[in-house]
Write an enzyme that holds these catalytic residues in place. Structure first.
Site, PDB file in Angstrom:
ATOM      1  N   TYR A  11       0.834  -1.198   0.000  1.00 30.60           N
ATOM      2  CA  TYR A  11       0.000   0.000   0.000  1.00 30.60           C
ATOM      3  C   TYR A  11       0.865   1.243   0.000  1.00 30.60           C
ATOM      4  CZ  TYR A  11       1.117   0.309   4.977  1.00 30.60           C
ATOM      5  OH  TYR A  11       1.787   0.405   6.163  1.00 30.60           O
ATOM      6  N   PHE A  28       2.124   9.686   3.987  1.00 36.54           N
ATOM      7  CA  PHE A  28       2.216   9.485   5.435  1.00 36.54           C
ATOM      8  C   PHE A  28       2.633   8.060   5.782  1.00 36.54           C
ATOM      9  CE2 PHE A  28      -2.253   8.764   4.357  1.00 36.54           C
ATOM     10  CZ  PHE A  28      -2.483   7.508   4.908  1.00 36.54           C
ATOM     11  N   ASP A  29       2.469   7.110   4.858  1.00 36.62           N
ATOM     12  CA  ASP A  29       2.886   5.730   5.126  1.00 36.62           C
ATOM     13  C   ASP A  29       2.896   4.967   3.811  1.00 36.62           C
ATOM     14  OD1 ASP A  29       3.674   3.477   6.483  1.00 36.62           O
ATOM     15  OD2 ASP A  29       1.682   2.989   7.259  1.00 36.62           O
ATOM     16  N   ILE A  84      -8.527   0.075   9.443  1.00 32.48           N
ATOM     17  CA  ILE A  84      -9.557   1.116   9.419  1.00 32.48           C
ATOM     18  C   ILE A  84     -10.781   0.619   8.633  1.00 32.48           C
ATOM     19  CG2 ILE A  84      -7.942   3.017   9.699  1.00 32.48           C
ATOM     20  CD1 ILE A  84      -8.131   3.515   6.679  1.00 32.48           C
ATOM     21  N   TYR A 130      -9.386   7.564  10.335  1.00 33.98           N
ATOM     22  CA  TYR A 130      -8.999   7.734  11.731  1.00 33.98           C
ATOM     23  C   TYR A 130      -9.881   8.737  12.478  1.00 33.98           C
ATOM     24  CZ  TYR A 130      -4.984   4.949  10.460  1.00 33.98           C
ATOM     25  OH  TYR A 130      -4.184   3.910  10.019  1.00 33.98           O
ATOM     26  N   PHE A 160      -5.338   5.839  -0.640  1.00 35.47           N
ATOM     27  CA  PHE A 160      -4.448   4.686  -0.615  1.00 35.47           C
ATOM     28  C   PHE A 160      -4.454   3.989  -1.969  1.00 35.47           C
ATOM     29  CE2 PHE A 160      -5.951   4.994   3.775  1.00 35.47           C
ATOM     30  CZ  PHE A 160      -4.785   4.798   4.516  1.00 35.47           C
TER      31      PHE A 160
END
Length: 207
Positions: free
Chosen positions: A127, A137-138, A155, A181, A198
């Protein structure tokens, strides 16, 4: 300032403590610090001297600043929420985007021919997560290491999407804050009310 200003171990440790405190203060939402007043407070505390400001005045000042910080945080959250809603509304108009009943949006980038996981499955994925402005962010892709997790442990937007995907599929998800979130965000890395994007590749159903 010269690199040799603080020559002893004790001086360097003391300076390091000051730097750490300064980093914390700089990253605090309250930006109007008076450095000289901070230094005076540190000096008085270390010397165990009487406070130069009464407890009553300190409490009143902290109350004012706390209220101001809350107002700033609420304004930022409102702006974040509005930006996310506008982004999703515009995005939903694109023909290639599907919107589910929950508000999740997805775009199919590649379709695999494997099975679909269930809510009880554990999966392996790659991902790449960004905010709507494109900031990352990730990303397991950037780390070069796929991630494994139970579908019920992620999530809500992921839980929903993964059960619609087949092994080998790659989708782009547009996840509203209530499926991500939420109103709290996540550990400072993801602000409250954040809409997230994503790219998710379902590599395998592990179990």
């Amino acid at each position: 300032m010269s690199e040799n200003t603080f020559e002893t171990i004790e001086q360097r440790v003391s300076y390091g403590v000051g730097r750490q405190l300064g980093d914390q203060l700089r990253n605090n939402p309250f930006k109007e610090f008076d450095v000289s007043a901070v230094q005076a407070g540190l000096a008085d505390a270390i010397a165990n001297s009487a406070s130069q400001v009464s407890d009553e005045d300190l409490n009143a000042a902290f109350s004012v600043v706390s209220k101001k910080m809350q107002e700033l945080e609420q304004a930022a959250a409102k702006e974040m929420s509005a930006e996310g809603e506008k982004f999703l509304a515009d995005n939903a108009k694109r023909d290639e985007v599907t919107v589910t009943e929950s508000g999740l949006q997805y775009e199919v980038l590649a379709t695999g021919d494997g099975e679909k996981p269930t809510a009880a499955s554990t999966v392996r994925t790659h991902y790449h997560g960004t905010f709507i402005n494109g900031d990352i962010f990730d990303s397991s892709v950037d780390r070069g290491q796929p991630a494994e997790f139970p579908i019920g442990g992620v999530i809500p937007g992921w839980t929903e999407a993964l059960q619609l995907m087949t092994e080998g599929s790659k989708w782009r998800l547009y996840v509203p804050y209530h499926l991500a979130y939420g109103e709290q965000g996540s550990q400072g890395a993801i602000p409250p009310y954040s809409t997230l994007v994503f790219e998710v590749e379902l590599l395998a159903i592990v179990s």
